[in-house]
Scaffold this motif. Structure first.
Motif, PDB file in Angstrom:
ATOM      1  N   LEU A   1       0.868  -1.173   0.000  1.00  0.00           N
ATOM      2  CA  LEU A   1       0.000   0.000   0.000  1.00  0.00           C
ATOM      3  C   LEU A   1       0.907   1.226   0.000  1.00  0.00           C
ATOM      4  O   LEU A   1       1.539   1.539   1.014  1.00  0.00           O
ATOM      5  N   GLN A   2       0.981   1.884  -1.138  1.00  0.00           N
ATOM      6  CA  GLN A   2       1.732   3.121  -1.252  1.00  0.00           C
ATOM      7  C   GLN A   2       0.822   4.270  -0.840  1.00  0.00           C
ATOM      8  O   GLN A   2      -0.242   4.458  -1.445  1.00  0.00           O
ATOM      9  N   MET A   3       1.239   5.007   0.158  1.00  0.00           N
ATOM     10  CA  MET A   3       0.416   6.088   0.692  1.00  0.00           C
ATOM     11  C   MET A   3       1.146   7.406   0.497  1.00  0.00           C
ATOM     12  O   MET A   3       2.230   7.613   1.057  1.00  0.00           O
ATOM     13  N   ASN A   4       0.564   8.267  -0.308  1.00  0.00           N
ATOM     14  CA  ASN A   4       1.130   9.586  -0.585  1.00  0.00           C
ATOM     15  C   ASN A   4       0.231  10.675  -0.005  1.00  0.00           C
ATOM     16  O   ASN A   4      -0.941  10.444   0.280  1.00  0.00           O
ATOM     17  N   SER A   5       0.805  11.856   0.130  1.00  0.00           N
ATOM     18  CA  SER A   5       0.048  13.018   0.624  1.00  0.00           C
ATOM     19  C   SER A   5      -0.719  12.673   1.891  1.00  0.00           C
ATOM     20  O   SER A   5      -1.916  12.946   2.019  1.00  0.00           O
ATOM     21  N   LEU A   6      -0.027  12.085   2.827  1.00  0.00           N
ATOM     22  CA  LEU A   6      -0.679  11.626   4.055  1.00  0.00           C
ATOM     23  C   LEU A   6      -1.237  12.788   4.864  1.00  0.00           C
ATOM     24  O   LEU A   6      -0.665  13.891   4.887  1.00  0.00           O
ATOM     25  N   LYS A   7      -2.367  12.522   5.512  1.00  0.00           N
ATOM     26  CA  LYS A   7      -3.060  13.510   6.325  1.00  0.00           C
ATOM     27  C   LYS A   7      -3.165  12.985   7.766  1.00  0.00           C
ATOM     28  O   LYS A   7      -3.158  11.770   7.982  1.00  0.00           O
ATOM     29  N   PRO A   8      -3.316  13.873   8.719  1.00  0.00           N
ATOM     30  CA  PRO A   8      -3.484  13.421  10.103  1.00  0.00           C
ATOM     31  C   PRO A   8      -4.650  12.438  10.265  1.00  0.00           C
ATOM     32  O   PRO A   8      -4.565  11.514  11.078  1.00  0.00           O
ATOM     33  N   GLU A   9      -5.699  12.603   9.477  1.00  0.00           N
ATOM     34  CA  GLU A   9      -6.842  11.701   9.579  1.00  0.00           C
ATOM     35  C   GLU A   9      -6.555  10.306   9.020  1.00  0.00           C
ATOM     36  O   GLU A   9      -7.390   9.412   9.146  1.00  0.00           O
ATOM     37  N   ASP A  10      -5.384  10.111   8.428  1.00  0.00           N
ATOM     38  CA  ASP A  10      -4.971   8.769   8.004  1.00  0.00           C
ATOM     39  C   ASP A  10      -4.350   7.980   9.151  1.00  0.00           C
ATOM     40  O   ASP A  10      -4.042   6.795   8.996  1.00  0.00           O
ATOM     41  N   THR A  11      -4.156   8.620  10.285  1.00  0.00           N
ATOM     42  CA  THR A  11      -3.589   7.943  11.447  1.00  0.00           C
ATOM     43  C   THR A  11      -4.478   6.783  11.873  1.00  0.00           C
ATOM     44  O   THR A  11      -5.669   6.969  12.111  1.00  0.00           O
ATOM     45  N   ALA A  12      -3.897   5.592  11.951  1.00  0.00           N
ATOM     46  CA  ALA A  12      -4.647   4.392  12.294  1.00  0.00           C
ATOM     47  C   ALA A  12      -3.700   3.202  12.337  1.00  0.00           C
ATOM     48  O   ALA A  12      -2.545   3.295  11.911  1.00  0.00           O
ATOM     49  N   VAL A  13      -4.225   2.096  12.821  1.00  0.00           N
ATOM     50  CA  VAL A  13      -3.553   0.811  12.629  1.00  0.00           C
ATOM     51  C   VAL A  13      -4.047   0.256  11.299  1.00  0.00           C
ATOM     52  O   VAL A  13      -5.258   0.187  11.064  1.00  0.00           O
ATOM     53  N   TYR A  14      -3.112  -0.106  10.451  1.00  0.00           N
ATOM     54  CA  TYR A  14      -3.450  -0.621   9.121  1.00  0.00           C
ATOM     55  C   TYR A  14      -3.311  -2.140   9.112  1.00  0.00           C
ATOM     56  O   TYR A  14      -2.274  -2.682   9.515  1.00  0.00           O
ATOM     57  N   TYR A  15      -4.358  -2.790   8.625  1.00  0.00           N
ATOM     58  CA  TYR A  15      -4.426  -4.246   8.600  1.00  0.00           C
ATOM     59  C   TYR A  15      -4.482  -4.754   7.166  1.00  0.00           C
ATOM     60  O   TYR A  15      -5.185  -4.205   6.322  1.00  0.00           O
ATOM     61  N   CYS A  16      -3.790  -5.841   6.950  1.00  0.00           N
ATOM     62  CA  CYS A  16      -3.843  -6.565   5.691  1.00  0.00           C
ATOM     63  C   CYS A  16      -4.851  -7.704   5.842  1.00  0.00           C
ATOM     64  O   CYS A  16      -4.941  -8.313   6.925  1.00  0.00           O
ATOM     65  N   ALA A  17      -5.595  -7.990   4.783  1.00  0.00           N
ATOM     66  CA  ALA A  17      -6.601  -9.045   4.835  1.00  0.00           C
ATOM     67  C   ALA A  17      -6.603  -9.823   3.531  1.00  0.00           C
ATOM     68  O   ALA A  17      -6.254  -9.284   2.471  1.00  0.00           O
ATOM     69  N   ALA A  18      -7.046 -11.075   3.609  1.00  0.00           N
ATOM     70  CA  ALA A  18      -7.066 -11.945   2.429  1.00  0.00           C
ATOM     71  C   ALA A  18      -8.334 -12.777   2.391  1.00  0.00           C
ATOM     72  O   ALA A  18      -8.873 -13.164   3.437  1.00  0.00           O
ATOM     73  N   ASP A  19      -8.793 -13.050   1.201  1.00  0.00           N
ATOM     74  CA  ASP A  19      -9.915 -13.959   1.009  1.00  0.00           C
ATOM     75  C   ASP A  19      -9.893 -14.472  -0.427  1.00  0.00           C
ATOM     76  O   ASP A  19      -9.339 -13.810  -1.303  1.00  0.00           O
ATOM     77  N   TYR A  20     -10.522 -15.602  -0.667  1.00  0.00           N
ATOM     78  CA  TYR A  20     -10.557 -16.157  -2.011  1.00  0.00           C
ATOM     79  C   TYR A  20     -11.388 -15.293  -2.966  1.00  0.00           C
ATOM     80  O   TYR A  20     -11.132 -15.266  -4.169  1.00  0.00           O
ATOM     81  N   ARG A  21     -12.391 -14.615  -2.423  1.00  0.00           N
ATOM     82  CA  ARG A  21     -13.291 -13.842  -3.287  1.00  0.00           C
ATOM     83  C   ARG A  21     -12.799 -12.403  -3.415  1.00  0.00           C
ATOM     84  O   ARG A  21     -12.289 -11.816  -2.469  1.00  0.00           O
ATOM     85  N   TYR A  22     -13.016 -11.833  -4.579  1.00  0.00           N
ATOM     86  CA  TYR A  22     -12.687 -10.422  -4.814  1.00  0.00           C
ATOM     87  C   TYR A  22     -13.985  -9.626  -4.895  1.00  0.00           C
ATOM     88  O   TYR A  22     -15.000 -10.105  -5.372  1.00  0.00           O
ATOM     89  N   GLY A  23     -13.899  -8.411  -4.435  1.00  0.00           N
ATOM     90  CA  GLY A  23     -15.040  -7.496  -4.551  1.00  0.00           C
ATOM     91  C   GLY A  23     -15.606  -7.037  -3.234  1.00  0.00           C
ATOM     92  O   GLY A  23     -16.427  -6.124  -3.203  1.00  0.00           O
ATOM     93  N   GLY A  24     -15.161  -7.620  -2.147  1.00  0.00           N
ATOM     94  CA  GLY A  24     -15.683  -7.227  -0.853  1.00  0.00           C
ATOM     95  C   GLY A  24     -15.019  -5.980  -0.324  1.00  0.00           C
ATOM     96  O   GLY A  24     -13.848  -5.714  -0.597  1.00  0.00           O
TER      97      GLY A  24
END
Length: 123
Positions: A81-104
């Motif tokens: 995840l390339q994150m540019n022009s970061l803002k204070p409201e982007d502050t968070a814990v970032y989680y990666c997730a996986a599933d067989y289905r796409y679109g969720g």
């Protein structure tokens, strides 16, 4: 399920960039659609971006569209995840997730999760 380990978080200033990585422990990484979510203190986990199995399709939350880019390298079993022009409201814990289905875009659509990496953006 697949084991996921995020890295790349840190403390940056507004306007800076960061690249998050998520390494997957599986021999069938290309069979999984991948996504990034984030959760700020006292807020619900929210969708950030998702990418299809080959990387040909992506989808973003409106709040990050044009600033963040999700990509994957199936040879390295890694999603970014390339994150540019970061803002204070982007502050968070970032989680990666996986599933067989796409679109969720709901956290309930993904069955495998990493432990997260903290991103803090100062103003």
């Amino acid at each position: 399920q697949v084991q996921l380990v995020e890295s790349g978080g840190g403390l940056v200033q507004a306007g800076d960039s960061l690249r998050l990585s998520c390494a997957a422990s599986t021999r069938t990484f290309a069979s999984y659609a991948m996504a990034w979510f984030r959760q700020a203190p006292r807020k619900e986990r929210e969708f950030v971006a998702t990418i299809s199995w080959s990387g040909s399709n992506t989808y973003y939350a409106d709040s990050v569209k044009g600033r963040f880019t999700i990509s994957r390298d199936n040879a390295k079993n890694t999603v970014y995840l390339q994150m540019n022009s970061l803002k204070p409201e982007d502050t968070a814990v970032y989680y990666c997730a996986a599933d067989y289905r796409y679109g969720g875009s709901s956290w309930t659509d993904f069955r495998s999760w990493g432990r997260g990496t903290q991103v803090t953006v100062s103003s």
